[in-house]
Design an enzyme around this catalytic site. Structure first.
Site, PDB file in Angstrom:
ATOM      1  N   HIS A  28      -2.660 -38.283  10.831  1.00 43.74           N
ATOM      2  CA  HIS A  28      -1.421 -39.024  11.072  1.00 43.74           C
ATOM      3  C   HIS A  28      -0.355 -38.150  11.709  1.00 43.74           C
ATOM      4  CE1 HIS A  28      -2.557 -42.726   8.846  1.00 43.74           C
ATOM      5  NE2 HIS A  28      -3.386 -41.884   8.240  1.00 43.74           N
ATOM      6  N   GLU A  75      -3.804 -11.836  14.578  1.00 36.42           N
ATOM      7  CA  GLU A  75      -3.411 -10.437  14.453  1.00 36.42           C
ATOM      8  C   GLU A  75      -4.580  -9.531  14.838  1.00 36.42           C
ATOM      9  OE1 GLU A  75      -0.322  -8.998  11.427  1.00 36.42           O
ATOM     10  OE2 GLU A  75      -2.200  -8.263  10.575  1.00 36.42           O
ATOM     11  N   LYS A 128       0.831  -1.208   0.000  1.00 39.40           N
ATOM     12  CA  LYS A 128       0.000   0.000   0.000  1.00 39.40           C
ATOM     13  C   LYS A 128       0.868   1.261   0.000  1.00 39.40           C
ATOM     14  CE  LYS A 128      -3.617   0.072   2.690  1.00 39.40           C
ATOM     15  NZ  LYS A 128      -4.495   0.219   3.886  1.00 39.40           N
ATOM     16  N   GLU A 158      10.352  -5.838   3.503  1.00 38.62           N
ATOM     17  CA  GLU A 158      10.482  -7.134   2.849  1.00 38.62           C
ATOM     18  C   GLU A 158      10.049  -7.060   1.385  1.00 38.62           C
ATOM     19  OE1 GLU A 158       9.466  -7.905   7.222  1.00 38.62           O
ATOM     20  OE2 GLU A 158       8.833  -6.536   5.637  1.00 38.62           O
ATOM     21  N   LYS A 191       9.834  -4.794  13.824  1.00 37.70           N
ATOM     22  CA  LYS A 191      10.243  -4.192  12.553  1.00 37.70           C
ATOM     23  C   LYS A 191      11.140  -2.982  12.792  1.00 37.70           C
ATOM     24  CE  LYS A 191       6.725  -3.730   9.662  1.00 37.70           C
ATOM     25  NZ  LYS A 191       5.320  -3.518   9.206  1.00 37.70           N
ATOM     26  N   GLY A 239      -4.824  -5.091   6.006  1.00 39.57           N
ATOM     27  CA  GLY A 239      -4.116  -6.066   5.187  1.00 39.57           C
ATOM     28  C   GLY A 239      -4.740  -7.449   5.218  1.00 39.57           C
ATOM     29  N   ARG A 240      -5.113  -7.902   6.407  1.00 38.62           N
ATOM     30  CA  ARG A 240      -5.652  -9.258   6.527  1.00 38.62           C
ATOM     31  C   ARG A 240      -7.093  -9.357   6.051  1.00 38.62           C
ATOM     32  NH1 ARG A 240      -4.555  -6.739  11.174  1.00 38.62           N
ATOM     33  NH2 ARG A 240      -6.154  -6.389  12.758  1.00 38.62           N
TER      34      ARG A 240
END
Length: 560
Positions: A399, A368, A210, A216, A523, A282-283
């Site tokens: 399993h 979050e 954005k 990153e 961060k 964001g999420r």
């Protein structure tokens, strides 16, 4: 700022506390005594069939939970969110991810802070669709005139988890000969492996950030740009000069961002930047321009079907009474388990390989959002909040970790998700493999609910100490979610279901589910530590003893 209602001061909380003190769940007895339990506890949600009957609740408990939702203002806060009220208090923002999936022409028009939100959303959707059609048809070409065959989405967090999850879930709908890959981790391995077998001439990069400042994402974008230039130059596709490199970026990079100046500085034509708004967290953004890679791979029509699924659930939550409101009820059940029965985690177990990334997606959405210890007015929470969400597709999980759910000492509520019709119907010796798969889905929830008594184990000839080892206590709560097929619309419904579950819990706990300040500190510190890694003595001296020792280990063992 309106203070949240303290759930622990409500009469419903007191009622639930009293019920918990005398609570002795017995699903076997409840089912035996109540032939109507399944029908009463099974509810429709758009295309989903949701069976809540194997949860550890009685009618009395469920009624008290609904009263808790009423007394904490769940419906009122949801209405405020839909109106565009600034319920994201710490950032003073509206929360309008639901506006991303309002159908074209919806009435009344949604205007928030003087802005026509509907017009803005439809404009971006139209731009996404037009661009996707150009790429899919081959009108958009790489710098050497070749059609795009691979789209690489570069993003992190919500700019990665949502698109990856949806891409994996809807792969059978990819119909344009275009594949997608996703790079998020700043570990250079991620970029190196995702591009290792790609042809620069047929690869399109989407940089999703954005602000176009995410460390990153921008680091990976520069690595991708270097990879593109090096590959095209090595093959003789472009000359080794600035103009050729500029042309290459213009043909092979687009952006999802609103920072047009930074997009242009990177070399991307601002005309190929697709924006979204600060009211999209964001999420909660997979149904925004963040879904550009999905629109390219699956086509605009399929993307709009995905949005229609979201909207169907939004409307269910808006119009359905709380006592029949599926996302609200599931959120209330989570509160019951977390705050009254001591559960600390929640498993999501899709019996669909296509949903292999669904649990990872939900981890960001839920943890979050609700991993908070302060309420939206800054006061401390008065209850435990949040759950650890986790899971894997069945039958792989059977399993691996089902032992803990079946016979461990922890209460772990679990959601089982399955589809009647498979994307790839296959047979083994004439036997429907998907039917065998679904038999496991049904068997696991049955075993968790009803268990196996010592008497039943002994009746099979087992004796001695083995009896206890082979006894299953049962009363392990599950919710079963069934749908005819995993279509784009059904996937949208599943995502929206968990968005609104998360919203319900956050409202009851009085927390702001739409910020994520806890993400920021690490961060910030990383930016301070980076110079120390690069040899800055002053930066090294400013670190704590443990960090200095770890940096010394790094310097000693790093191969130069």
């Amino acid at each position: 700022m309106t203070s949240p209602i303290d759930a622990t001061t409500t009469s419903a909380w007191a009622e639930l506390t009293a019920l918990q003190e005398s609570f002795s769940p017995d699903l076997r007895a409840w089912f035996a005594a109540d032939p109507e339990r399944v029908q009463r506890f099974s509810l429709p949600l758009a295309d989903l069939h949701v069976d809540l009957s194997k949860n550890l609740v009685t009618d009395e408990v469920l009624a008290a939970l609904v009263r808790l939702a009423e007394q904490t203002g769940v419906a009122e806060r949801y209405a405020a969110m839909l109106r565009g009220q600034h319920i994201n208090t710490t950032e003073d923002r509206a929360v309008l991810h639901t506006a991303l999936r309002r159908p074209q022409g919806a009435t009344p028009t949604l205007v928030v802070d003087g802005q026509d939100v509907d017009a803005d959303v439809q404009s971006v959707l139209a731009s996404l669709s037009a661009f996707a059609d150009r790429v899919r048809s081959g009108e958009w070409k790489g710098v050497t005139g070749k059609k795009v065959t691979h789209v690489v989405n570069i993003g992190i967090g919500g700019s990665d988890l949502g698109p990856v999850m949806v891409y994996e879930a809807l792969k059978p709908y990819a119909d344009a000969g275009i594949q997608a890959r996703f790079v998020s981790n700043i570990d250079p391995t991620d970029m190196a492996q995702k591009t290792a077998d790609l042809d620069p001439e047929t690869t399109l990069f989407i940089v999703a950030s954005k602000t176009f400042t995410t460390l990153e994402t921008l680091t990976n974008a520069r690595l991708a740009r270097d990879w593109l230039w090096a590959g095209l130059a090595a093959s003789g596709a472009i000359a080794d000069d600035d103009q050729s490199r500029t042309d290459a970026v213009a043909h092979h990079f687009v952006a999802v961002s609103t920072a047009l100046d930074k997009v242009a500085e990177f070399g991307i034509d601002p005309a190929n930047a697709f924006g979204f708004w600060d009211w999209v967290g964001g999420r909660y953004s997979v149904d925004s321009a963040i879904g550009l890679s999905l629109t390219v791979v699956f086509g605009p029509e399929r993307f709009r079907e995905l949005l229609s699924g979201f909207h169907a659930v939004d409307e269910h939550v808006r119009t359905t009474p709380l006592a029949q409101n599926v996302p609200v009820l599931m959120g209330l059940l989570n509160v019951w388990y977390s705050n009254f029965l001591g559960a600390q985690s929640h498993a999501v177990l899709p019996y669909a390989q296509q949903l292999s990334r669904f649990a990872a997606y939900l981890q960001q959405l839920t943890m979050e959002s609700n991993g908070k210890s302060v309420r939206w007015d800054g006061s401390p929470v008065t209850t435990t909040t949040g759950e650890v969400f986790w899971g894997e597709p069945g039958t792989n999980g059977q399993h691996a970790f089902y032992q803990l759910i079946h016979q461990g000492t922890r209460l772990i509520p679990a959601d089982f998700i399955a589809f009647v019709n498979p994307a790839y119907p296959l047979a083994d010796g004439g036997r429907d493999v998907h039917g065998l798969f679904l038999a496991n889905f049904l068997a696991q929830t049955k075993a968790l609910a009803f268990g196996k008594t010592a008497a039943e184990v002994e009746s099979e000839g087992t004796t001695g100490a083995l009896v206890a080892a082979r006894t299953f206590p049962g009363n392990r709560p599950t919710t079963s979610i069934f749908a005819p097929s995993l279509t784009p619309a059904v996937l949208g419904q599943l995502i929206a279901l968990y968005e609104h579950i998360t919203f319900t819990q956050g409202t009851i706990w009085g927390i702001n589910s739409f910020d994520q300040w806890g993400v920021e500190l690490g961060k910030q510190l990383a930016l301070q530590i980076a110079p120390a890694i690069e040899g800055d003595a002053d930066a090294l001296a400013g670190q704590d003893a443990s960090t200095r020792a770890l940096l010394a280990y790094y310097q000693e063992h790093r191969r130069h």
